[in-house]
Motif scaffolding. Structure first.
Motif, PDB file in Angstrom:
ATOM      1  N   TYR A 158      -7.700  -1.149  -4.966  1.00 17.14           N
ATOM      2  CA  TYR A 158      -8.017   0.219  -5.340  1.00 17.14           C
ATOM      3  C   TYR A 158      -6.986   1.013  -5.981  1.00 17.14           C
ATOM      4  O   TYR A 158      -7.307   1.913  -6.988  1.00 17.14           O
ATOM      5  CB  TYR A 158      -8.613   0.705  -3.999  1.00 17.14           C
ATOM      6  N   ILE A 159      -5.801   1.452  -5.306  1.00 14.95           N
ATOM      7  CA  ILE A 159      -5.037   2.131  -5.788  1.00 14.95           C
ATOM      8  C   ILE A 159      -4.614   1.969  -7.150  1.00 14.95           C
ATOM      9  O   ILE A 159      -4.251   2.687  -8.166  1.00 14.95           O
ATOM     10  CB  ILE A 159      -3.793   2.311  -4.833  1.00 14.95           C
TER      11      ILE A 159
ATOM     12  N   ASN B 274       0.841  -1.244  -0.031  1.00 12.64           N
ATOM     13  CA  ASN B 274      -0.253  -0.022  -0.212  1.00 12.64           C
ATOM     14  C   ASN B 274       0.796   1.476  -0.235  1.00 12.64           C
ATOM     15  O   ASN B 274       0.492   2.168  -0.739  1.00 12.64           O
ATOM     16  CB  ASN B 274      -0.888  -0.026   1.352  1.00 12.64           C
TER      17      ASN B 274
ATOM     18  N   PRO C  15      -6.279  -4.035   3.681  1.00 15.13           N
ATOM     19  CA  PRO C  15      -5.088  -3.500   2.977  1.00 15.13           C
ATOM     20  C   PRO C  15      -5.191  -4.178   1.454  1.00 15.13           C
ATOM     21  O   PRO C  15      -4.662  -3.438   0.392  1.00 15.13           O
ATOM     22  CB  PRO C  15      -3.999  -4.022   3.653  1.00 15.13           C
TER      23      PRO C  15
ATOM     24  N   SER D 104       1.583   4.133  -2.950  1.00 15.18           N
ATOM     25  CA  SER D 104       1.375   5.309  -2.936  1.00 15.18           C
ATOM     26  C   SER D 104       2.467   6.527  -2.933  1.00 15.18           C
ATOM     27  O   SER D 104       2.063   7.561  -3.095  1.00 15.18           O
ATOM     28  CB  SER D 104       0.616   5.640  -1.788  1.00 15.18           C
TER      29      SER D 104
ATOM     30  N   ARG E 186      -7.194  -2.293  -0.780  1.00 16.23           N
ATOM     31  CA  ARG E 186      -6.720  -0.907  -0.933  1.00 16.23           C
ATOM     32  C   ARG E 186      -5.705  -1.160  -1.998  1.00 16.23           C
ATOM     33  O   ARG E 186      -5.586  -0.214  -2.969  1.00 16.23           O
ATOM     34  CB  ARG E 186      -6.322  -0.187   0.278  1.00 16.23           C
TER      35      ARG E 186
END
Lengths: 242, 260
Positions: B253-254, B144, B247, B148, B250
């Motif tokens: 998603y990211i 994660n 997580p 990012s 996510r």
């Protein structure tokens, strides 16, 4: 073949593509090599990566053979892409990597011819982490050209190649063109572009500044070779801006 | 997804780091068992090591793997694959290979010691299970953070910070709050606060399995009452599972929104 309408992309505050429109048609009989040129930061790589779905545009649409491709993945089965930097998992051997990519794209391949052509046979069992930069680039080229796809995208294909491999690369590109493929190339080496390209797309400031054949770009700028023609475009636009 | 998993796994299983990690646990297991001669003491020492070390190694490996395989990921992105397939495949490849190093590395000395005949087998299995969970959780957190942040140094920094927070700082804050709020009944608060930190949750799960909760006093009794029951166990494993799934979601998603 490729139709791009009103493409916008911002990276943070920097607007890289500002409403780019482009359409590339290939006459299915003879294929075509299109060179995408432009100064650093003009959006060449962003444009290519948008077509590949690696960059997600903020606005606009991209169509390949009349099909919208944004947010899809299956269409990539019909695109071969040669990335600028070749870097592979260092603990796999060349053979395993080839097997893996074949595994991911269930399509007929011509890898054996290419292995012979680039003399990669002695490297097949070597780990990718132990290969030199030039050999990695050859593996990269092999992975790109072993599939039979309509569209081939090459990002700086000449990087790190020795003269013989460069000749081989040109030969393959021309062969693919003969088969009626559309080939998109970015390069900063003007002699290579002048030798290979049928059509030039010149990007400036996030838009298409010029699109036409080699002869047309030379005529419109009154220059004898491409290098000077590009330089002439850049100096006139610079003086316009100043 | 399984194809990506398979190749990431192969790649990692051949890297020397996996062997170093495996040999470390192998040595640790042998030393603790054969010098100590007491399985439950060995399990406690191992727990203290696992609860701190697996998150750290998971974090570092996760971040390193992501940044190192960036160009290769680009090659995968140009293939007809979904983004979620690529990233979840890589994530599972890293987490699985690390978990295997742990399980095999500790499993061999315990088998050699004759664990199968002793009644410590359940404690030991729960220890390995918790270790595997922690690996999956922290590799997911590392992915994660790496997804990012383009900047490697920043990504590494934040990942280590997350580990430091959950492994050390959280406990400190927890203790301070217990001292400051000691006039109030705190059993519910401490139960809930434990749930929000996978490291604490794992530690308590193993400790309570070992029947030494009597040493923990009143709070221990409350914890025993909660975690000792089947429902409590189920809830805490469910929370650990949530720590993996959220997580991981996510990551999907990211990755769908990211430019490469």
């Amino acid at each position: 073949m490729i139709k791009i309408k009103n493409l916008h992309k911002k990276f943070g505050k920097v607007e890289v593509l500002k409403g780019l429109d482009l359409s590339i048609h290939s006459n299915t009989s003879s294929g075509g090599i299109v060179a995408v040129l432009g100064p650093n930061g003009s959006g060449k790589t962003t444009l290519i990566k948008s077509i590949l779905g690696m960059v997600i545009p903020d606005k606009g649409e991209i169509k390949l053979q009349d099909k919208n491709i944004l947010k899809k993945h299956q269409y990539r089965n019909n695109i071969n892409y040669l990335p600028q930097i070749a870097n592979f998992p260092s603990n796999l051997s060349v053979k395993e990597l080839i097997k893996m990519v074949k595994d991911l794209r269930p399509k007929p391949t011509t890898d054996n011819n290419l292995i012979d052509l680039f003399g990669l046979l002695p490297f097949l069992d070597k780990k990718l982490g132990n290969l030199s930069g030039g050999t990695k680039q050859k593996v990269n080229i092999l992975l790109t050209f072993m599939f039979d796809s309509e569209l081939i995208i090459l990002d700086e294909p000449t990087t790190g190649l020795d003269p013989i491999s460069l000749l081989n690369l040109k030969k393959i590109i021309l062969e693919e063109k003969q088969k009626g493929k559309t080939i998109l190339i970015t390069s900063h080496i003007m002699s290579f572009v002048e030798e290979m390209a049928d059509e030039i797309v010149f990007l400036l400031d996030g838009k298409i500044y010029f699109k036409g054949t080699l002869v047309e770009i030379k005529q419109s700028t009154n220059q004898k070779d491409l290098e000077h023609a590009i330089a002439a475009i850049l100096t006139t636009t610079n003086s316009k801006f100043n | 997804m399984f194809k990506i998993l398979k190749y990431s796994f192969y790649d990692l299983m051949r890297s020397s780091w996996s062997y170093v990690y495996f040999l470390f646990y192998l040595a640790l297991g042998f030393v603790l068992l054969f010098l100590n001669n007491d399985v439950s003491k060995a399990v406690i020492t191992l727990m203290n090591v696992i609860v701190v070390l697996t998150p750290l190694i998971g974090t570092i490996f996760g971040v390193m793997y992501y940044y190192n395989s960036r160009e290769f990921t680009e090659l995968l992105l140009a293939q007809p694959l979904k983004r979620s397939t690529i990233f979840i495949g890589q994530y599972l490849g890293v987490a699985l290979s690390l978990s295997l190093s742990l399980i095999i590395g500790l499993g061999i000395p315990f088998l050699a010691y004759g664990l199968l005949q002793s009644n410590a087998i359940f404690n030991f299995t729960s220890l390995l299970l918790v270790g595997a969970f922690l690996t999956f959780i922290f590799v997911a957190l590392a992915f994660n953070i790496a997804l990012s942040h383009e900047n490697k140094i920043k990504g590494f920094g934040y990942a280590i910070l997350v580990w430091l927070f959950l492994a050390v700082i959280y406990d400190g804050l927890f203790l301070i709050s217990l001292v400051m709020l000691q006039e109030y009944p705190l059993d519910k608060f401490s139960l809930i606060a434990t749930m929000f930190n996978p490291i604490d949750l794992s530690r308590i799960l193993v400790l309570l399995k070992l029947d030494i909760s009597a040493l923990l006093g009143y709070t221990g009794a409350v914890f025993q009452k909660f975690f000792g029951t089947n429902a409590g166990m189920l809830i805490s494993f469910f929370v650990l599972l949530l720590w993996v799934i959220l997580p991981a979601l996510r990551i999907i998603y990211i990755s769908k929104r990211k430019d490469f």
